[in-house]
Motif scaffolding. Sequence first.
Motif, short mmCIF file in Angstrom:
data_model
loop_
_atom_site.label_atom_id
_atom_site.label_comp_id
_atom_site.label_asym_id
_atom_site.label_seq_id
_atom_site.Cartn_x
_atom_site.Cartn_y
_atom_site.Cartn_z
N ARG A 104 38.76 23.10 -15.46
CA ARG A 104 38.70 21.93 -16.34
C ARG A 104 39.78 20.90 -15.97
N ASP A 150 37.83 16.46 -13.32
CA ASP A 150 37.79 15.00 -13.15
C ASP A 150 39.23 14.50 -12.97
N LEU A 151 39.37 13.23 -12.76
CA LEU A 151 40.68 12.72 -12.35
C LEU A 151 41.65 12.50 -13.51
N PHE A 152 41.18 12.67 -14.76
CA PHE A 152 42.05 12.33 -15.89
C PHE A 152 43.33 13.16 -15.90
N TYR A 153 43.18 14.48 -15.86
CA TYR A 153 44.37 15.33 -15.92
C TYR A 153 45.22 15.25 -14.65
N ARG A 208 51.08 10.76 -12.09
CA ARG A 208 52.00 9.83 -12.75
C ARG A 208 53.36 10.50 -12.96
N GLY A 218 49.50 5.22 -22.29
CA GLY A 218 49.42 5.25 -20.83
C GLY A 218 50.71 5.61 -20.14
N GLU A 240 52.24 8.57 -20.89
CA GLU A 240 52.41 10.01 -21.12
C GLU A 240 52.63 10.74 -19.81
N LEU A 273 51.19 15.93 -22.35
CA LEU A 273 49.81 16.42 -22.33
C LEU A 273 49.76 17.88 -22.81
N ASN A 309 50.17 17.89 -26.52
CA ASN A 309 48.94 17.45 -27.20
C ASN A 309 47.88 18.55 -27.22
N ARG A 310 47.79 19.27 -26.12
CA ARG A 310 46.76 20.32 -26.05
C ARG A 310 47.16 21.50 -26.95
N ALA A 361 44.70 6.60 -22.98
CA ALA A 361 45.31 6.41 -21.65
C ALA A 361 44.62 5.30 -20.87
N ARG A 405 41.21 5.03 -20.33
CA ARG A 405 40.03 5.46 -19.54
C ARG A 405 38.76 5.41 -20.37
#
Lengths: 297, 381
Positions: A64, A68-71, A77, A242, A244, A249, A252-253, B379, B381
């Motif tokens: 997961r 995709d590129l989000f994590y 970053r 933006g 973070e 992360l 948050n999880r 963020a 997106r």
Amino acid sequence: MTITHHPYYMKKINWKPWALLSPSLTAIFLLLVIPILFVIVYSFWLRAPTGAVIPAFQFGNYARFFEDLFYPSILFRTIRVSLFCVLLCLVMGYIPAYFFHRSTSRYRQALILLIMLPFWISFIIRTMSWINILGANGFLNHFLMKIGLISQPLSLLYNEAAVLMGLIQFLLPFMILNIFVSLEGIDKNLLEAARSMGCNEWQAFKEVTLPLSLPGVSAGCLLVFVLTAGTYLPPMILGGAGNEMIANLIFNRVIGTLDWPFGSAISVILLLLLGTIVWTYNRYLGINQLFKAFKGN
Amino acid sequence: MNKRLEEVRHQYRQGNLSRRDFVKYLGVAGVAAGLVGGPFGLVRNAMAQGRIRFDGWGGTTSQAFRRYAFEPFTSATGIRVVDGEFGDMDSYLTRVIASFPPGGEFNLAHLSGVFDYARYVGLEFNTALDESKIGNLELVMEAMIEPYRRITPEALSAVPYNLGQTGIAYNTKYISEEKAEELGASLLWDDSIRGNLGSWVEWRTNIWYAALYTGQDPNNIQDINAVWDALRKQVPMVRKYWGSGAELMNLLASEEVYATVAWSGRVAHLQEQGYPIGFLAPEGCYSWQECIFVMKGTDLDVAHQLLDFMLAPEASIAVAEGQMYPPSLDPTKVELTEKIKNLPAFDPTGKLQGYLFADPHYWNERQLEWAERWDRVRAGR
């Protein structure tokens, strides 16, 4: 006739160091190794809709993260901000470290002590204090408006620059101390020899001081990088949308969605990344340089 | 092991087991339990017989609880109330889960929202209260008890304690009352405050207001993509997503933000301190109620007594004035103070008609998906 059990042939084990180390090793095992093992185990588990965890063995949480590129983008970053922070700390830290090293003032020790002064104040308080300095009604805007330089408050807070400011304030002493200790270890005769061979001040620094201080520089860089990559407070308090980082992360999880398994998987990924960096550093430069800053010469 | 322990603890509390035998059992169990949490939990339980733990929001709320409920309770029963604090619901629930299985570590908690009640019930942390032993429960608004009964029809595991609203706070120096009233929820998308807008970092509140902005029922969103689009549009306008009540107050007081979603009680505190902050409860305003939840494994005899103390009008009113949220007491049954009558979210009828609360099942079912999606939207997106 067997002789292997004869006391003469038995290898003597010196238990004394282990006995002396046992309290520390026990503490590390109970407070660090076991919790990390828990996190690793959790990372293979599943989250129930209620927020409870379901024991399992599957790699879905890791998949997961990369699907995709989000994590990964948050991880990139984090690395980018960490590298930028290292660079800024290096530039801002080398000069004072060199100044302390060359200083013959009787206040030298007091000046070095000043570097340690921020550690006496809570990290949260130090981070929060930037709000009073950089805020719309903060000191800086108030001052600039007072002298007529600006008519509207500048937007200085809740962006990446503010996060970096908070990080640098926290991490700069680590860089300065590492470089300072490294500089202190340089044999002064080498500098005198360089000068006697025709080097000017700048050349002596470039050819002798700078190369010999690099172990301290690299130790400082490693420490700043690792601490930045795992930091949580400055992005939370001084960052905006933006800004973070990976630790936010994970928070948050784990806290926001009670998704402990996924939070654990992200923690393991971060642990592997930082572990690889530390291992590589140790392999080529030696980790013992890190301890010198805290031991002195 | 834990089932056996709970049985033994139950027997001990019922008086079928002497203290000596109970402690002896704990000793044997402690040896058998090994290192993983066992002995620590057991010793804790053994020590917990003369005390009960209450976790709340801290500050003036806890002060009021201590003064008007806990201290009289300790004087009357000899049972000490250990007063713990938390910063927010999610981090507290994390601690509770970490202490699982329950039984001694956490007892009572000042939970926020009916959906939290549902979450705790979903995790099987609930217990069964005997309402006949909480006399002051009769003074509570039936409209506030009903949502809990719907989740656990067989028995309550909590008593309602206060209510509030997450409305819109705005700085009257920059936004007039007329403009705020005219725009309603759209104020949070008004271009004139771009860069000076605030919001809570929490997913639910943002989706709720985006639903209102897009003309949808927050408890029955038909076009979730419109909601995400509205939030994407809002993100660049937001100066700061705050994470705590203290940060919210700081942002408003320092004029870092001119408008933000805000908790009614916090706004009332700012107004009391003289800040030029208005509070808008637009149509469909997000209302919520808080309860005192009793965890599984808690000594119910003690819990019943303590809940009764806390619901007594003198304690309930004092706490309400301290935290600036109206109490759960029915205004038609209990004479409330003028200060309470003037608080945001106060309902003189005690019926709560027109108040819109989050449907616990609707929101909890979507929590994981929407919270994660919200992180992405925030963020950019």
